[in-house]
Scaffold this motif. Structure first.
Motif, PDB file in Angstrom:
ATOM      1  N   GLY A 159       0.916  -1.052   0.038  1.00  0.00           N
ATOM      2  CA  GLY A 159       0.080   0.139  -0.055  1.00  0.00           C
ATOM      3  C   GLY A 159       0.802   1.285   0.017  1.00  0.00           C
ATOM      4  N   GLY A 160       0.073   2.352  -0.027  1.00  0.00           N
ATOM      5  CA  GLY A 160       0.904   3.608   0.096  1.00  0.00           C
ATOM      6  C   GLY A 160       1.192   4.219  -1.344  1.00  0.00           C
ATOM      7  N   GLU A 161       1.021   3.531  -2.411  1.00  0.00           N
ATOM      8  CA  GLU A 161       1.032   4.002  -3.757  1.00  0.00           C
ATOM      9  C   GLU A 161       0.195   2.970  -4.576  1.00  0.00           C
ATOM     10  OE1 GLU A 161       5.326   4.126  -4.527  1.00  0.00           O
ATOM     11  OE2 GLU A 161       5.415   1.990  -4.349  1.00  0.00           O
ATOM     12  N   TYR A 197      -1.766  -8.486  -1.393  1.00  0.00           N
ATOM     13  CA  TYR A 197      -2.948  -8.085  -1.012  1.00  0.00           C
ATOM     14  C   TYR A 197      -2.732  -6.450  -0.993  1.00  0.00           C
ATOM     15  CZ  TYR A 197      -4.488 -12.700   0.138  1.00  0.00           C
ATOM     16  OH  TYR A 197      -4.706 -13.902   0.293  1.00  0.00           O
ATOM     17  N   ASP A 198      -3.837  -5.695  -1.544  1.00  0.00           N
ATOM     18  CA  ASP A 198      -3.891  -4.356  -1.661  1.00  0.00           C
ATOM     19  C   ASP A 198      -4.457  -3.756  -0.440  1.00  0.00           C
ATOM     20  OD1 ASP A 198      -3.537  -1.844  -2.717  1.00  0.00           O
ATOM     21  OD2 ASP A 198      -4.873  -1.955  -4.360  1.00  0.00           O
ATOM     22  N   CYS A 199      -3.820  -2.633   0.050  1.00  0.00           N
ATOM     23  CA  CYS A 199      -4.113  -1.848   1.417  1.00  0.00           C
ATOM     24  C   CYS A 199      -4.134  -0.496   1.037  1.00  0.00           C
ATOM     25  CB  CYS A 199      -3.198  -1.888   2.570  1.00  0.00           C
ATOM     26  SG  CYS A 199      -3.409  -1.020   3.848  1.00  0.00           S
ATOM     27  N   TYR A 200      -5.275   0.142   1.110  1.00  0.00           N
ATOM     28  CA  TYR A 200      -5.373   1.512   0.689  1.00  0.00           C
ATOM     29  C   TYR A 200      -5.775   2.483   1.902  1.00  0.00           C
ATOM     30  CZ  TYR A 200      -7.780   5.782  -0.828  1.00  0.00           C
ATOM     31  OH  TYR A 200      -8.091   7.207  -1.306  1.00  0.00           O
ATOM     32  N   LEU A 227      -5.543   6.505   3.864  1.00  0.00           N
ATOM     33  CA  LEU A 227      -4.868   8.149   3.559  1.00  0.00           C
ATOM     34  C   LEU A 227      -4.822   8.744   4.941  1.00  0.00           C
ATOM     35  CD1 LEU A 227      -7.443  10.178   1.784  1.00  0.00           C
ATOM     36  CD2 LEU A 227      -7.634   8.100   2.344  1.00  0.00           C
ATOM     37  N   SER A 228      -4.023   9.508   5.210  1.00  0.00           N
ATOM     38  CA  SER A 228      -3.779  10.272   6.712  1.00  0.00           C
ATOM     39  C   SER A 228      -5.091  10.832   6.857  1.00  0.00           C
ATOM     40  CB  SER A 228      -2.698  11.179   6.896  1.00  0.00           C
ATOM     41  OG  SER A 228      -1.371  10.597   5.813  1.00  0.00           O
ATOM     42  N   GLU A 229      -5.687  11.420   5.995  1.00  0.00           N
ATOM     43  CA  GLU A 229      -6.749  12.383   6.403  1.00  0.00           C
ATOM     44  C   GLU A 229      -7.966  11.544   7.010  1.00  0.00           C
ATOM     45  OE1 GLU A 229      -5.135  12.360   3.712  1.00  0.00           O
ATOM     46  OE2 GLU A 229      -4.274  14.542   3.378  1.00  0.00           O
ATOM     47  N   GLY A 280      -8.898  12.765  -4.395  1.00  0.00           N
ATOM     48  CA  GLY A 280      -7.842  12.868  -5.441  1.00  0.00           C
ATOM     49  C   GLY A 280      -7.628  11.378  -5.951  1.00  0.00           C
ATOM     50  N   ASP A 281      -7.849  10.473  -5.492  1.00  0.00           N
ATOM     51  CA  ASP A 281      -7.540   9.024  -6.100  1.00  0.00           C
ATOM     52  C   ASP A 281      -8.773   8.519  -7.040  1.00  0.00           C
ATOM     53  OD1 ASP A 281      -5.239   8.696  -4.477  1.00  0.00           O
ATOM     54  OD2 ASP A 281      -6.454   8.519  -2.647  1.00  0.00           O
ATOM     55  N   ILE A 282      -8.392   8.009  -7.932  1.00  0.00           N
ATOM     56  CA  ILE A 282      -9.252   7.547  -9.050  1.00  0.00           C
ATOM     57  C   ILE A 282      -9.892   5.915  -8.775  1.00  0.00           C
ATOM     58  CG2 ILE A 282      -9.823   7.412 -11.610  1.00  0.00           C
ATOM     59  CD1 ILE A 282      -7.909   9.615 -12.083  1.00  0.00           C
ATOM     60  N   GLY A 326      10.299   3.596   0.560  1.00  0.00           N
ATOM     61  CA  GLY A 326       9.063   4.264   0.754  1.00  0.00           C
ATOM     62  C   GLY A 326       8.276   4.321  -0.661  1.00  0.00           C
ATOM     63  N   LYS A 327       7.610   5.403  -0.775  1.00  0.00           N
ATOM     64  CA  LYS A 327       6.993   5.676  -1.969  1.00  0.00           C
ATOM     65  C   LYS A 327       7.810   6.041  -3.047  1.00  0.00           C
ATOM     66  CE  LYS A 327       2.816   7.334   0.652  1.00  0.00           C
ATOM     67  NZ  LYS A 327       1.689   7.707   0.407  1.00  0.00           N
ATOM     68  N   ALA A 328       7.820   5.522  -4.150  1.00  0.00           N
ATOM     69  CA  ALA A 328       8.674   5.928  -5.282  1.00  0.00           C
ATOM     70  C   ALA A 328       8.300   7.390  -5.869  1.00  0.00           C
ATOM     71  CB  ALA A 328       8.561   4.968  -6.460  1.00  0.00           C
TER      72      ALA A 328
HETATM   73  O1  DLL Z   1      -0.123   6.405   2.434  1.00  0.00           O
HETATM   74  C1  DLL Z   1      -1.459   5.503   4.091  1.00  0.00           C
HETATM   75  C2  DLL Z   1      -0.912   4.166   3.931  1.00  0.00           C
HETATM   76  C3  DLL Z   1       0.087   3.633   4.371  1.00  0.00           C
HETATM   77  C4  DLL Z   1      -1.792   3.420   3.049  1.00  0.00           C
HETATM   78  C5  DLL Z   1       0.641   2.519   4.270  1.00  0.00           C
HETATM   79  C6  DLL Z   1      -1.339   1.942   2.878  1.00  0.00           C
HETATM   80  C7  DLL Z   1      -0.221   1.697   3.408  1.00  0.00           C
HETATM   81  P1  DLL Z   1      -0.695   9.216   2.741  1.00  0.00           P
HETATM   82  O2  DLL Z   1       0.445   9.305   3.129  1.00  0.00           O
HETATM   83  O3  DLL Z   1      -1.492  10.234   3.371  1.00  0.00           O
HETATM   84  O4  DLL Z   1      -1.120   8.004   3.651  1.00  0.00           O
HETATM   85  O5  DLL Z   1      -1.042   9.043   1.374  1.00  0.00           O
HETATM   86  C8  DLL Z   1      -2.141   8.849   0.978  1.00  0.00           C
HETATM   87  O6  DLL Z   1      -1.623   7.505  -1.061  1.00  0.00           O
HETATM   88  O7  DLL Z   1      -4.371   9.266  -1.160  1.00  0.00           O
HETATM   89  C9  DLL Z   1      -3.184   7.514  -2.486  1.00  0.00           C
HETATM   90  O8  DLL Z   1      -3.012   8.489  -3.307  1.00  0.00           O
HETATM   91  C10 DLL Z   1      -1.865   7.017  -1.977  1.00  0.00           C
HETATM   92  N1  DLL Z   1      -2.049   5.452  -1.877  1.00  0.00           N
HETATM   93  C11 DLL Z   1      -2.367   4.785  -0.619  1.00  0.00           C
HETATM   94  N2  DLL Z   1      -2.518   3.533  -0.589  1.00  0.00           N
HETATM   95  C12 DLL Z   1      -2.754   3.135  -1.867  1.00  0.00           C
HETATM   96  C13 DLL Z   1      -2.945   2.101  -2.712  1.00  0.00           C
HETATM   97  C14 DLL Z   1      -0.803   6.481   3.007  1.00  0.00           C
HETATM   98  N3  DLL Z   1      -3.188   0.788  -1.991  1.00  0.00           N
HETATM   99  C15 DLL Z   1      -2.227   8.556  -0.456  1.00  0.00           C
HETATM  100  N4  DLL Z   1      -3.120   1.967  -3.966  1.00  0.00           N
HETATM  101  C16 DLL Z   1      -3.742   8.137  -1.080  1.00  0.00           C
HETATM  102  C17 DLL Z   1      -2.909   3.302  -4.539  1.00  0.00           C
HETATM  103  C18 DLL Z   1      -2.389   4.495  -2.729  1.00  0.00           C
HETATM  104  N5  DLL Z   1      -2.664   4.377  -3.988  1.00  0.00           N
END
Ligand code: DLL
Length: 433
Positions: free
Chosen positions: A210-212, A231-234, A236-238, A299-301, A421-423
């Motif tokens: 997750g995270g990207e 597995y996909d985990c979605y 966002l902090s908000e 902002g996510d589609i 982390g995130k690319a």
């Molecule tokens: O990235 C929370 C997180 C941490 C999710 C670890 C999963 C695992 P933020 O830093 O606030 O929080 O970024 C949130 O990251 O709006 C998406 O654009 C993107 N994102 C997070 N998970 C996914 C995913 C964390 N599984 C922003 N697929 C979100 C696609 C994701 N994009």
């Protein structure tokens, strides 16, 4: 155990709607009474908490955006008193101040339960050993996920990020059965494990990515290379952090925990799209105290999926995230998403998964999109003609999907910087010219 909180995970849809309405009314009143920003916005929109009589009435409420959190930095949107906030996290944006989010003790409990639900959903139990290879600072992927693993009673290895060889050593020595990391980092882990000849020593059965954004092809590749289920985990902090939406063992869309979040998927005019159509995910907190966001534009589609799922959970379901509204690049007038490029590249065996996009403006002031990808070792024959053929092939495949000409540059394996982390995929140099 099949479910962590069966009451909420399998609730009858009509009963869930009643619960959602009750919680929506509570959230709206909470922010109206406690957050001046919301009171003002509701006033401008001519709406008061009393106007929310059905779930559809959510559409009378104004949207909230990341810029609103930034404008009220750091704690301006908190709905709880500062003494009741027990933790903050933050997410760094591309510009300006970070977005700060706050949690009460109850929020941390709720969050931990949602992670525990998600882990149970993919078949993990208290006998598992779960390595959390996410950044443990203000990023929610570290501590947020960590507490959920503990809540479920499994053993958590707080490995955080960095030192990939050591990460693999921990996985082997501690008998790690599941790992949580970004999909970008998983490639790095796989590459390093292959180089060190450690793949057979790993006992991973699941990975949580997750995270990207990532793609179905990425899933196939990483499942094969690391010999596990991904597995996909979605999240966002908000809204909380990881665990807002999570895939089940069907691996076909994410369950959004409907007792905690109200889901809308909207087109560019703010209208709800029909099932199966792409749109922007808009979420409303239904069970938050610290930061309770109303109609937050992620902002996510994504796409809305039919809610029925063979796993037995009755929650709202969405497709994997398909990119970001604001990630969209406009190249010679055409909309291009990095996720489309990732998808094309991941289907071509001669090139690796790592890529970087560079946007420039040429001397005629026309946009030039260069895609740097790495050549796989076994694709390098030493013959320049073969290299040219691969380059043409990648360019051709990209043209078929994007409808624009691109420059593909083949680099030696390992040249693109690996990330823990995130690319960062896009370098836009057009404004510099
Ligand atoms: O990235 C929370 C997180 C941490 C999710 C670890 C999963 C695992 P933020 O830093 O606030 O929080 O970024 C949130 O990251 O709006 C998406 O654009 C993107 N994102 C997070 N998970 C996914 C995913 C964390 N599984 C922003 N697929 C979100 C696609 C994701 N994009």
């Amino acid at each position: 155990m099949k479910y962590w909180q069966p009451k909420y995970e399998t609730m009858d849809p009509e009963e869930m709607k009643r619960l959602q309405l009750k919680r929506l009314q509570h959230s709206v009143k909470l922010v109206y009474d406690n957050v001046p920003f919301y009171k003002q916005k509701f006033k401008e929109a001519g709406v008061t908490p009393g106007d929310i009589k059905t779930l559809e009435d959510v559409r009378k409420l104004p949207f909230t955006r990341k810029t609103d959190l930034r404008d009220n930095y750091p704690f301006g949107l908190f709905a709880a008193k500062k003494e009741d906030i027990v933790r903050i996290h933050a997410s760094s944006g591309t510009s300006g101040k970070p977005t700060v989010v706050g949690y009460t003790a109850k929020d941390i409990e709720t969050w931990s339960d949602l992670i525990a639900r998600s882990l149970t959903m993919i078949g993990l139990t208290k006998s598992d050993v779960i390595q959390n290879s996410m950044n443990y600072g203000l990023f929610t992927g570290g501590m947020g996920f960590h507490y959920g693993v503990e809540r479920m009673g499994a053993l958590v290895v707080p490995a955080a990020t960095g030192n990939t060889a050591r990460q693999l050593e921990m996985m082997i020595d501690f008998g790690v059965t599941a790992v949580h990391c970004t999909p970008s980092y998983a490639f790095y882990l796989a590459e390093t494990a292959e180089d060190l000849g450690l793949i057979d020593k790993l006992s991973l059965k699941a990975a949580i990515f997750g995270g990207e954004p990532w793609s179905e092809n990425t899933r196939k590749q990483l499942e094969k290379r690391l010999n596990l289920k991904a597995y996909d985990c979605y999240g966002l902090s908000e809204m909380l952090g990881p665990g807002v939406g999570f895939e089940c063992q069907e691996q076909n869309g994410l369950h959004i925990w409907s007792d905690n979040f109200l889901v809308e998927v909207l087109d560019e005019n703010g209208e709800q799209v029909s099932e199966g159509e792409k749109g922007e995910l808009v979420l409303t907190s239904l069970n938050k105290e610290g930061l309770c966001n109303i109609r937050y534009r992620t902002g996510d589609i994504t796409r809305l999926l039919e809610s029925e799922c063979d796993c037995g959970r009755t929650t709202t379901r969405i497709s994997r995230l398909l990119g970001r509204v604001d990630d969209m690049m406009i190249v010679r007038g055409i909309n291009v998403f990095p996720s489309q490029i990732q998808d094309v590249i991941s289907r071509i065996p001669q090139v690796g998964e790592q890529f970087q996009l560079i946007l420039d403006r040429n001397k005629h002031m026309l946009d030039e999109l260069t895609i740097e990808v790495e050549l796989e070792d076994n694709a390098f024959t030493g013959d320049l003609k073969d290299l040219k053929a691969i380059q043409n092939h990648v360019q051709h495949e990209l043209k078929a999907v994007l409808n624009i000409r691109t420059n593909v540059e083949l680099l030696e394996k390992g040249s693109i910087e690996r990330t823990t982390g995130k690319a960062k995929r896009v370098i836009d140099r057009r404004a510099e010219l």
